[in-house]
Design a protein around this motif. Structure first.
Motif, PDB file in Angstrom:
ATOM      1  N   TYR A 178       0.874  -1.167   0.000  1.00 22.74           N
ATOM      2  CA  TYR A 178       0.000   0.000   0.000  1.00 22.74           C
ATOM      3  C   TYR A 178       0.913   1.219   0.000  1.00 22.74           C
ATOM      4  CZ  TYR A 178      -4.346  -2.505   0.887  1.00 22.74           C
ATOM      5  OH  TYR A 178      -5.450  -3.315   0.769  1.00 22.74           O
ATOM      6  N   LEU A 179       0.742   2.084  -0.989  1.00 25.79           N
ATOM      7  CA  LEU A 179       1.618   3.243  -1.146  1.00 25.79           C
ATOM      8  C   LEU A 179       0.945   4.499  -0.608  1.00 25.79           C
ATOM      9  CD1 LEU A 179       2.944   2.550  -4.750  1.00 25.79           C
ATOM     10  CD2 LEU A 179       4.029   1.969  -2.568  1.00 25.79           C
ATOM     11  N   VAL A 180       1.784   5.378  -0.030  1.00 30.51           N
ATOM     12  CA  VAL A 180       1.309   6.647   0.535  1.00 30.51           C
ATOM     13  C   VAL A 180       2.106   7.773  -0.109  1.00 30.51           C
ATOM     14  CG1 VAL A 180       0.979   8.001   2.630  1.00 30.51           C
ATOM     15  CG2 VAL A 180       0.794   5.499   2.725  1.00 30.51           C
ATOM     16  N   PRO A 181       1.464   8.648  -0.884  1.00 29.94           N
ATOM     17  CA  PRO A 181       2.215   9.710  -1.557  1.00 29.94           C
ATOM     18  C   PRO A 181       2.745  10.750  -0.562  1.00 29.94           C
ATOM     19  CG  PRO A 181      -0.135  10.005  -1.879  1.00 29.94           C
ATOM     20  CD  PRO A 181       0.033   8.683  -1.205  1.00 29.94           C
ATOM     21  N   SER A 182       3.911  11.287  -0.885  1.00 31.61           N
ATOM     22  CA  SER A 182       4.534  12.298  -0.034  1.00 31.61           C
ATOM     23  C   SER A 182       4.234  13.691  -0.578  1.00 31.61           C
ATOM     24  CB  SER A 182       6.050  12.085   0.020  1.00 31.61           C
ATOM     25  OG  SER A 182       6.680  13.188   0.633  1.00 31.61           O
ATOM     26  N   ARG A 183       3.652  14.544   0.265  1.00 30.46           N
ATOM     27  CA  ARG A 183       3.388  15.929  -0.130  1.00 30.46           C
ATOM     28  C   ARG A 183       4.680  16.731  -0.238  1.00 30.46           C
ATOM     29  NH1 ARG A 183       3.066  20.453   2.788  1.00 30.46           N
ATOM     30  NH2 ARG A 183       3.158  19.257   4.726  1.00 30.46           N
ATOM     31  N   LEU A 184       5.614  16.473   0.678  1.00 32.82           N
ATOM     32  CA  LEU A 184       6.846  17.266   0.720  1.00 32.82           C
ATOM     33  C   LEU A 184       7.874  16.833  -0.313  1.00 32.82           C
ATOM     34  CD1 LEU A 184       7.317  17.502   4.595  1.00 32.82           C
ATOM     35  CD2 LEU A 184       6.374  19.225   3.043  1.00 32.82           C
ATOM     36  N   HIS A 185       7.691  15.621  -0.846  1.00 37.32           N
ATOM     37  CA  HIS A 185       8.645  15.098  -1.830  1.00 37.32           C
ATOM     38  C   HIS A 185       7.869  14.626  -3.052  1.00 37.32           C
ATOM     39  CE1 HIS A 185      11.785  15.258   1.246  1.00 37.32           C
ATOM     40  NE2 HIS A 185      10.873  14.761   2.066  1.00 37.32           N
ATOM     41  N   PRO A 186       7.503  15.526  -3.942  1.00 39.42           N
ATOM     42  CA  PRO A 186       6.655  15.202  -5.087  1.00 39.42           C
ATOM     43  C   PRO A 186       7.191  14.022  -5.894  1.00 39.42           C
ATOM     44  CG  PRO A 186       6.993  17.568  -4.936  1.00 39.42           C
ATOM     45  CD  PRO A 186       7.906  16.942  -3.932  1.00 39.42           C
ATOM     46  N   GLY A 187       6.279  13.115  -6.241  1.00 42.57           N
ATOM     47  CA  GLY A 187       6.654  11.956  -7.046  1.00 42.57           C
ATOM     48  C   GLY A 187       7.217  10.800  -6.247  1.00 42.57           C
ATOM     49  N   LYS A 188       7.377  10.974  -4.934  1.00 38.15           N
ATOM     50  CA  LYS A 188       7.899   9.898  -4.099  1.00 38.15           C
ATOM     51  C   LYS A 188       6.805   9.389  -3.169  1.00 38.15           C
ATOM     52  CE  LYS A 188      12.738  11.328  -4.252  1.00 38.15           C
ATOM     53  NZ  LYS A 188      13.956  11.624  -3.461  1.00 38.15           N
ATOM     54  N   PHE A 189       6.987   8.136  -2.754  1.00 39.44           N
ATOM     55  CA  PHE A 189       5.954   7.463  -1.972  1.00 39.44           C
ATOM     56  C   PHE A 189       6.543   6.750  -0.763  1.00 39.44           C
ATOM     57  CE2 PHE A 189       4.316   7.966  -6.175  1.00 39.44           C
ATOM     58  CZ  PHE A 189       2.950   8.128  -6.046  1.00 39.44           C
ATOM     59  N   TYR A 190       5.808   6.787   0.328  1.00 35.17           N
ATOM     60  CA  TYR A 190       6.050   5.872   1.435  1.00 35.17           C
ATOM     61  C   TYR A 190       5.285   4.575   1.133  1.00 35.17           C
ATOM     62  CZ  TYR A 190       7.127  10.244   3.927  1.00 35.17           C
ATOM     63  OH  TYR A 190       7.639  11.453   4.308  1.00 35.17           O
ATOM     64  N   ALA A 191       5.551   3.565   1.926  1.00 33.30           N
ATOM     65  CA  ALA A 191       4.747   2.344   1.867  1.00 33.30           C
ATOM     66  C   ALA A 191       4.373   1.956   3.290  1.00 33.30           C
ATOM     67  CB  ALA A 191       5.517   1.211   1.201  1.00 33.30           C
ATOM     68  N   LEU A 192       3.165   1.407   3.445  1.00 36.35           N
ATOM     69  CA  LEU A 192       2.805   0.827   4.736  1.00 36.35           C
ATOM     70  C   LEU A 192       3.520  -0.515   4.860  1.00 36.35           C
ATOM     71  CD1 LEU A 192      -1.041   1.540   4.777  1.00 36.35           C
ATOM     72  CD2 LEU A 192       0.824   2.973   5.614  1.00 36.35           C
ATOM     73  N   PRO A 193       4.030  -0.861   6.034  1.00 32.66           N
ATOM     74  CA  PRO A 193       4.890  -2.055   6.148  1.00 32.66           C
ATOM     75  C   PRO A 193       4.107  -3.351   5.953  1.00 32.66           C
ATOM     76  CG  PRO A 193       4.412  -1.155   8.319  1.00 32.66           C
ATOM     77  CD  PRO A 193       3.862  -0.173   7.330  1.00 32.66           C
ATOM     78  N   GLN A 194       4.616  -4.222   5.088  1.00 33.27           N
ATOM     79  CA  GLN A 194       4.070  -5.574   4.990  1.00 33.27           C
ATOM     80  C   GLN A 194       4.364  -6.359   6.264  1.00 33.27           C
ATOM     81  OE1 GLN A 194       4.875  -7.705   1.380  1.00 33.27           O
ATOM     82  NE2 GLN A 194       4.928  -5.852   0.138  1.00 33.27           N
ATOM     83  N   ALA A 195       5.447  -6.000   6.914  1.00 27.50           N
ATOM     84  CA  ALA A 195       5.854  -6.551   8.212  1.00 27.50           C
ATOM     85  C   ALA A 195       7.030  -5.694   8.675  1.00 27.50           C
ATOM     86  CB  ALA A 195       6.264  -8.015   8.097  1.00 27.50           C
ATOM     87  N   PRO A 196       7.305  -5.655   9.970  1.00 30.19           N
ATOM     88  CA  PRO A 196       8.442  -4.845  10.447  1.00 30.19           C
ATOM     89  C   PRO A 196       9.785  -5.560  10.295  1.00 30.19           C
ATOM     90  CG  PRO A 196       6.751  -5.179  12.160  1.00 30.19           C
ATOM     91  CD  PRO A 196       6.516  -6.185  11.091  1.00 30.19           C
ATOM     92  N   GLN A 197       9.921  -6.387   9.257  1.00 34.05           N
ATOM     93  CA  GLN A 197      11.055  -7.307   9.133  1.00 34.05           C
ATOM     94  C   GLN A 197      12.419  -6.619   9.286  1.00 34.05           C
ATOM     95  OE1 GLN A 197      10.892 -10.792   8.659  1.00 34.05           O
ATOM     96  NE2 GLN A 197      13.048 -10.608   9.147  1.00 34.05           N
TER      97      GLN A 197
END
Length: 596
Positions: A178-197
Motif C-alpha cells: 500500500y503506497l502513501v504519496p509524499s506531499r513534501l517530496h513530489p513523485g515519491k511514496f512511502y509504503a505501509l509495512p508488509q511486516a516490520p522485518q
C-alpha cells in the motif's frame, strides 16, 4: 448517574436493594399486561419488570429493541419456576419504578437478540450493530484477552516491546504494497509495512537482544477464509544470539500458555513435532498439514511400473509416480462415494483416480484384473490395509501428484469424519529448501525467504548444488493453518552477497535494494532470528470460527472495502493537487486539472 450495577452483576444476595441499571433493550415480552424486558450491556442481561400502573408504561409502545434505556427499581427474587439457569442474573429481576430513554433506536436492519441470517455486506455496513451480538462480542473480547496474555508471556521471558515505523520504504519482495504519496517530496511514496522485518533485525543490530510487538501489517492481497485483505496483526518477535531451538522453545511456551488459558480442547504439549518440508510434501502434499487427519500418501510406483494397467505404467515409465491414500472402513459405502471422490480429484486437476476395496477376503476394483497377485499383496502391505479399507491412487508427475494429494487428503478426511474437532495439533515444518528452479525459465530462484541463513553457511553456497541447500527457515502450523513463518537470519554480508549471486544479482543490486540492512550488518551484527505468529489466525482457532472476519472488530469485505466507513473513497481534486497526483482510471483519460 447512569448505573449502580451492570446488567451482569446482580445476584440473589442483592434482593431488596434499590438499584439503577442502563443498557440496550434486548427483547420485550408482554405477559398479560405486565411487560418483561431483557436489558443488555457489555456484561450481560438483567430482566426488568414494568407494571401497567407505572406512569411510563404507556410510553413502552413507542420503544424499539436496541433503544438505550436507564431503569431505577428494586431487586426481587424470581419464583422458583421462573428462574433462568442460563443467565448469571437468572435468580433475580428488577421491578422498575422509573425510567429514562438515553438513546432512541430507529428500526434496526437485522436482529441482534436472535440469530439473523443477514447478508454479509449488510452485517459489515452495520458492523457496530453486528458487534452487539453475543458470539461476535465474545470473539472480540477473546482477542483482547489473548493479546494481553501474549504480552504478559513475552514480558515474563525478558522481551521488550518496541514500535516500528508505519510509514516506510516500499519493499521489492513479497506481496503488493500500500503506497502513501509524499506531499513534501513530489513523485515519491512511502509504503505501509508488509511486516516490520528489516526494522526488527536492525533492533538486534542495535543491541536490544529480545524484541516483540503487536504489529499491524499491510498487504494488498486478495481475501480468503484465513486471511483478511488489507491489514492484519501479528506478534512480531526477534531474538539475538539464538539458534532455531531457542526460537522454538519460546514460541512453544507461548502457545502452551495461550491455549491452556483460552481453550478447553486438547492440544499438543511442547515440544511440538518437527517435520522436514520435503517430507511434509511427500506425505501430505502440503507444508500446512492437519495432523488430526491420519491420512497420508504412500509411494506405490513400483507395483505399477511393470503392470498391465497401462495408464499408470506409462506414467511411471515417463518419470512420474503413483501414490496411494488409504480410506479406512469404506467397504460398505455406496458406489456414489467413490465416484464423488474421483470427481473431486478431477475438479482439482487430476486426469482420474483409481481405487481398490478390500472386502470379504477379496479385492473389488476395475483395475484389479490388470495387476498380479504379488502386486496386489504388495499394495495392501504398503498401504497397511485392513479388512474393509480401500486405497485411492493418483498418478502423474511428482509435483502434480503431491498437489493433488494435498487436496484429496483433507477432503477425504472430512467426508469420513476422521478429523477430531476437539483437538489442536501443532507442528513445526522445518528444513525448507533455500533455492528452487523456476518452472517457466529453469533459472535458480529463492524458494522462500532470501534473508535466511543457509544451513552450512558459506561452505554450502560454495560447494553444494543450490537445489540441495536447506535454509534455517520454519513454519508453525496448527490444524492445517499456518500461524507463522520464521527464520534464523543471514547476518553475514559475505554470505548474503553469495546467496544473491546464485540467483543472478550482483553486489550493486543488493546494495541498492537492501542497502540499509546490509550496511548495518557491516558494522557488527549478532546472529539473530525470529518469527511472527498471526494474532487473527490464532484467535480464529480459539474461537472455532471458520472465517477470520469473525474475530476482527472492523474487517474489510472480500473486495477490500470498508462498507461502514465507505473506504476506499474518492478524494478531492485539491487533495490530489497537494500530493502532485493525477488520477487515470482504467479505460478513461486522465481527469484534466481545472484552472483558477
Amino acid at each position: 448517574m447512569y448505573r449502580t450495577h451492570t446488567c451482569g452483576e446482580l445476584r440473589k444476595t442483592d434482593v431488596g436493594r434499590k438499584v439503577r441499571v442502563s443498557g440496550w433493550i434486548h427483547s420485550v415480552r408482554d405477559h398479560g399486561g405486565v411487560i418483561f424486558i431483557d436489558l443488555r450491556d457489555h456484561y450481560g442481561l438483567t430482566q426488568v419488570v414494568v407494571d401497567p400502573q407505572q406512569s411510563f408504561y404507556q410510553a413502552l409502545e413507542k420503544w424499539r429493541v436496541e433503544t438505550v434505556v436507564r431503569f431505577d427499581g428494586e431487586v426481587l427474587a424470581r419464583t422458583p419456576e421462573t428462574v433462568n439457569p442460563k443467565l448469571a442474573t437468572g435468580e433475580i429481576e428488577i421491578k422498575a419504578t422509573d425510567m429514562e430513554v438515553l438513546g432512541e433506536a430507529e428500526v434496526i436492519p437485522f436482529l441482534v437478540a436472535k440469530d439473523d441470517s443477514a447478508p454479509e455486506n449488510m452485517r459489515l455496513r452495520y458492523r457496530f450493530l453486528d458487534l452487539r451480538k453475543e458470539k461476535l462480542h465474545k470473539n472480540i473480547i477473546l482477542r483482547s484477552e489473548v493479546i494481553a496474555e501474549m504480552r504478559r508471556y513475552m514480558l515474563s521471558r525478558g522481551f521488550h516491546e518496541f514500535q516500528t515505523p508505519i510509514l516506510t520504504a516500499s519493499s521489492p519482495e513479497g506481496a503488493r504494497d500500500y503506497l502513501v504519496p509524499s506531499r513534501l517530496h513530489p513523485g515519491k511514496f512511502y509504503a505501509l509495512p508488509q511486516a516490520p522485518q528489516q526494522f526488527k533485525q536492525l533492533l538486534m543490530v542495535a543491541g536490544f537482544d529480545r524484541y516483540f510487538q503487536v504489529a499491524p501489517c499491510f498487504r494488498d492481497e486478495d481475501a480468503r477464509a484465513d486471511r483478511s485483505p488489507g491489514e492484519f496483526y501479528q506478534l512480531d518477535v526477534e531474538m539475538s544470539f539464538v539458534e532455531q531451538d531457542d526460537i522454538f522453545e519460546v514460541l512453544e511456551g507461548l502457545f502452551d500458555s495461550v491455549f491452556a488459558k483460552f481453550s478447553t480442547k486438547r492440544y499438543t504439549k511442547p515440544p511440538f513435532p518437527r517435520i522436514p518440508y520435503r517430507e511434509s510434501i511427500r506425505r501430505f502434499g502440503s507444508d500446512k498439514p492437519d495432523l488430526r487427519n491420519p491420512l497420508e500418501m504412500v509411494d506405490v510406483s513400483e507395483f505399477f511400473k511393470d503392470s498391465e494397467f497401462k495408464a499408470f505404467a506409462g506414467v511411471v515409465a515417463n518419470g512420474g509416480i503413483v501414490t496411494a491414500i488409504k480410506a479406512p472402513k469404506v467397504a460398505g459405502k455406496p458406489r456414489k462415494f467413490f465416484d464423488d471422490m474421483i470427481k473431486f480429484a478431477q475438479e482439482n486437476g487430476a486426469k482420474g483416480m483409481a481405487y481398490i476395496i478390500w472386502q470379504e477376503g477379496t479385492e473389488k476394483s476395475p483395475i484389479v484384473k490388470f495387476l498380479t497377485r504379488e502386486a496386489i499383496d504388495g499394495l495392501k502391505a504398503a498401504g497397511k490395509v485392513e479388512e474393509g479399507d480401500a486405497l485411492f491412487f493418483l498418478a502423474d508427475q511428482e509435483k502434480v501428484v503431491r498437489k493433488l494429494g494435498g487436496a484429496v487428503i483433507p477432503e477425504l478426511g472430512r467426508r469420513l469424519e476422521l478429523i477430531d474437532p476437539n483437538e489442536f495439533k501443532f507442528c513445526w515444518i522445518v528444513d525448507f529448501p533455500m533455492f528452487e528452479e523456476d518452472e517457466e525459465t529453469g533459472a535458480t530462484i529463492f524458494s522462500h525467504n532470501p534473508f535466511s541463513m543457509p544451513q552450512g553457511g558459506m561452505e554450502a553456497l560454495l560447494n553444494k548444488d543450490p537445489l540441495d541447500i536447506l535454509a534455517w527457515q520454519y513454519d508453525i502450523v496448527c490444524n492445517g493453518i499456518e500461524l507463522s513463518s520464521g527464520a534464523i537470519r543471514n547476518h553475514r554480508p559475505d554470505i548474503m552477497y553469495k546467496a544473491f549471486e546464485i540467483v543472478g544479482y550482483d553486489r550493486s543490486v543488493v546494495d541498492e535494494k537492501f542497502g540499509g540492512m546490509i550496511n548495518a550488518f557491516k558494522l557488527g551484527a549478532p546472529p539473530h532470528g525470529g518469527i511472527a505468529p498471526g494474532i487473527d489466525r490464532t484467535v480464529m482457532l480459539l474461537a472455532d470460527e471458520p472465517n477470520i472476519r469473525e474475530v476482527i472488530a472492523f474487517p474489510f469485505n472480500q473486495q477490500a472495502e470498508d462498507l461502514m466507513m465507505n473506504a476506499p473513497a474518492e478524494v478531492t481534486l485539491k487533495q490530489l493537487r497537494e500530493l502532485h497526483i493525477q488520477v487515470k482510471l482504467p479505460g478513461k483519460p486522465a481527469e484534466p486539472e481545472k484552472k483558477g
